[in-house]
Write an enzyme that holds these catalytic residues in place. Structure first.
Site, short mmCIF file in Angstrom:
data_model
loop_
_atom_site.label_atom_id
_atom_site.label_comp_id
_atom_site.label_asym_id
_atom_site.label_seq_id
_atom_site.Cartn_x
_atom_site.Cartn_y
_atom_site.Cartn_z
N LYS A 1 0.83 -1.21 0.00
CA LYS A 1 0.00 0.00 0.00
C LYS A 1 0.86 1.26 0.00
CE LYS A 1 -2.53 0.45 3.64
NZ LYS A 1 -1.67 1.39 4.40
N THR B 1 3.87 1.55 -1.10
CA THR B 1 4.53 1.61 -2.41
C THR B 1 3.59 2.19 -3.46
OG1 THR B 1 5.90 -0.30 -1.81
CG2 THR B 1 5.72 0.22 -4.15
N ARG C 1 3.11 8.46 6.86
CA ARG C 1 3.48 8.38 8.27
C ARG C 1 4.98 8.10 8.40
NH1 ARG C 1 -0.03 3.64 10.32
NH2 ARG C 1 0.32 2.99 8.17
N LYS D 1 8.42 -6.19 9.79
CA LYS D 1 8.26 -5.62 8.46
C LYS D 1 9.55 -5.18 7.79
CE LYS D 1 5.10 -2.46 8.13
NZ LYS D 1 4.27 -1.27 8.47
N ALA E 1 -2.42 1.95 13.23
CA ALA E 1 -3.81 1.93 12.77
C ALA E 1 -4.64 0.86 13.45
CB ALA E 1 -3.86 1.72 11.26
N PHE F 1 -3.27 -0.14 7.23
CA PHE F 1 -3.99 -1.40 7.07
C PHE F 1 -5.20 -1.26 6.15
CE2 PHE F 1 -1.98 -2.07 11.40
CZ PHE F 1 -0.93 -2.81 10.91
N PHE G 1 2.52 -8.29 -8.63
CA PHE G 1 3.71 -8.94 -8.09
C PHE G 1 4.25 -9.90 -9.14
CE2 PHE G 1 2.34 -7.05 -4.28
CZ PHE G 1 3.35 -7.13 -3.34
N TRP H 1 6.34 -0.75 -8.20
CA TRP H 1 7.56 -1.29 -7.57
C TRP H 1 8.66 -1.43 -8.61
CZ3 TRP H 1 11.37 -4.80 -7.73
CH2 TRP H 1 12.12 -5.01 -6.57
#
Length: 559
Positions: free
Chosen positions: A74, A76, A97, A108, A276, A304, A384, A412
């Site tokens: 998200k 990205t 953020r 992560k 979140a 999220f 992806f 990406w």
């Protein structure tokens, strides 16, 4: 196809513009810029006075389906969309953020976008950046010290030491600090009591900083924070302790948004970082409103899925800021939808049309949620490497068949170029779709009704149940005149329900609220559900195991 370097290798191979040059793209005056080296700067709040008569740009909110271990990308997509808007000839700012060190070193890794859609300098942003997290941690812990000192020095406010609700914080995942005992060692060290730590990004001071409109509003919100209760259950606030000025002093620089750049040299504001699934999950209101004064389009995200970040963005952040998003982007991936449809992580590299079709139910629910707010939207199918053409067409075809605007996204690998189709769809809905934004509940609704409406409309639950503890806390909230605040549900991000194992689109369930906590300074009531913790722990193999620094001081392993 570009070579598949790691995110940090891509970041470190990029030549950054001087931050003053990035600022000039937005017509920011030199005296409004406070530089931190050559590639980072804070922007003075005085800029609002100069730009007060300039019309606001349009805010585009990026949200997603419920996340899975497969990842949705998200952040990205958020960065890539802003880059794509620039390539489409539209002036845009991405507003994100600030990453927390806890998740960065925990599960992560880095959190500043990825591939050719990143905000830079990525290593600085993911680590100490401009010191905002440290300032918030210091202010939070200073307040904890002031409370204990007040009690030690005579306790003029008659604080019941069993009813101190203010916890210390640390911006790391440390499960050993969830429950502690402090003030051991005799009378000189204070009164022994049970205590605990929250992660910094779950603290009320983080939420206060991110919802304040200016320095005066920051002081008012700090003053209103409830830190303890007296023996007869009356709230004790920061204002009663008289330390709101000291806390504001510690935060006077942290309140200023941070200006950096994307990998394509376009401007980015990275500021504030509330969780979140615990707090309201959006970057600072000041940064969003500043971006809207500086550019025609603001691309921002909420943490999220739409059941958490987007719902809180609408009910909490837009109310505090008095603005309405122009459009919403809902990010979905083939692999995450397959997991929502029952596929295992081991099968994600194989074509799986049946679990994919089943998992689309999760996307469908989030579309319904955004529609319930009356906002136009676009589905971004984030590509992806192992996605097959049949799988991608299954999702895009479902969107077409049901009248949902959608676009394939490959930022990406391709940066802004890979988001041009998405940018065109977003521009189209912004300029051609009328919308009637409305909240799902009114502030005058009872707390029970607010929770019930969010549970039914957003989660798809049958309703909400309160434990006996939550019912008692609700009576205190009402007695203290806080019942008109919006609710901020702390819930697992992995499911629409409060059970992380119930993926997809669960049915026939209730949301159970085990605890209610007023955050009077932030301006919302936290409703804790399930097993949500305000101090996470580290996984079996933390991301930190891959991190290092070479002999030249260059970071390694931040993903």
């Amino acid at each position: 196809m570009k070579s598949r370097l790691s995110d940090i290798e891509i970041a470190q191979s990029t030549d950054l513009k001087p931050i003053a040059e990035v600022a000039r793209q937005l017509s920011i005056d030199d005296e409004e810029l406070e530089c931190f080296g050559c590639t980072k700067a804070k922007i003075s709040l005085k800029i609002f006075e100069r730009l007060k008569d300039k019309p606001d740009g349009k805010v585009i909110l990026v949200t997603s389906i419920n996340p899975t271990p497969a990842g949705e990308g998200k952040s990205t997509v958020t960065v890539g969309l802003s880059q794509a808007l620039w390539q489409a000839g539209r002036q845009s700012i991405v507003a994100l953020r600030e990453p927390s060190l806890g998740p960065t070193m925990g599960l992560k890794g880095g959190a500043a976008g990825g591939g050719y859609a990143q905000v830079l300098p990525m290593d600085d942003i993911n680590l100490h950046f401009t010191g905002d997290m440290h300032a918030i941690t210091s202010a939070n812990n200073a307040l904890a010290a002031f409370i204990d000192n007040h009690i030690h020095q005579g306790n003029e406010l008659n604080i019941d030491i069993r009813k101190i609700v203010w916890k210390r914080t640390l911006d790391l995942n440390d499960r050993a600090l969830r429950e502690t005992v402090i003030a051991l060692g005799g009378k000189a060290n204070g009164f022994p009591r049970e205590d605990g730590f929250d992660i910094t990004v779950a603290s009320e001071i983080m939420a206060v900083l991110c919802l304040a409109t200016d320095l005066d509003d920051l002081k008012k919100r700090l003053a209103a924070m409830i830190v303890a209760y007296t023996a007869d259950q009356k709230p004790v606030t920061v204002e009663m302790l008289g330390v709101q000025g000291a806390l504001a002093l510690l935060l006077k620089d942290a309140i200023k948004p941070n200006l950096v750049q994307t990998i394509e040299g376009t401007p980015a504001l990275v500021h504030g970082g509330p969780f979140a699934n615990i707090a309201h999950g959006a970057n600072s209101l000041i940064a969003t409103k500043m971006a809207a004064k500086l550019a025609d389009y603001v691309v921002t995200e909420a943490g999220f899925g739409a059941d958490l970040g987007a719902e809180k963005f609408m009910h909490i952040k837009t109310r505090a800021g008095g603005f309405t998003p122009g459009a919403v982007v809902i990010v979905a991936t083939v692999r995450a939808l397959k997991m929502h449809g029952g596929a295992s992580a081991e099968d994600l590299k194989k074509e799986g049309l049946e679990p994919l079709k089943k998992g689309i139910e999760n996307l469908e629910k989030h579309i319904e949620t955004i529609s319930a707010f009356g906002l136009p939207y676009v589905v971004a199918v984030n590509r992806f490497v192992h996605d097959t053409e049949k799988e991608l067409e299954t999702v895009l075809g479902w969107c077409r068949d049901h009248g949902h605007p959608a676009a394939l996204c490959n930022v990406w690998e391709e940066g802004g170029k890979g988001g041009l189709d998405l940018a065109k769809e977003v521009i189209h809905v912004l300029e051609n779709k009328d919308h009637q934004f409305s909240y799902l509940y009114e502030l005058t609704d009872s707390v029970e009704d607010k929770l019930a409406k969010v549970s039914r409309i957003v989660y798809g639950a049958e309703g909400v149940k309160l434990t006996e503890k939550a019912k008692k806390q609700l009576q205190e909230i009402k007695k203290n005149g806080l019942g008109n605040l919006p609710v901020c549900v702390a819930k697992t991000q992995y499911s629409l329900s409060d059970d992380p194992e119930k993926t997809g689109r669960p049915k026939d369930f209730f949301i159970t609220v085990r605890e209610l906590k007023p955050s009077a300074g932030a301006g919302f009531i936290v409703a804790l559900t399930g097993s949500i913790l305000t101090m996470p722990g580290l996984p079996k193999r933390p991301a930190a195991l891959q991190m290092d620094v070479d002999e030249n001081g260059r970071a390694k392993g931040l993903f």
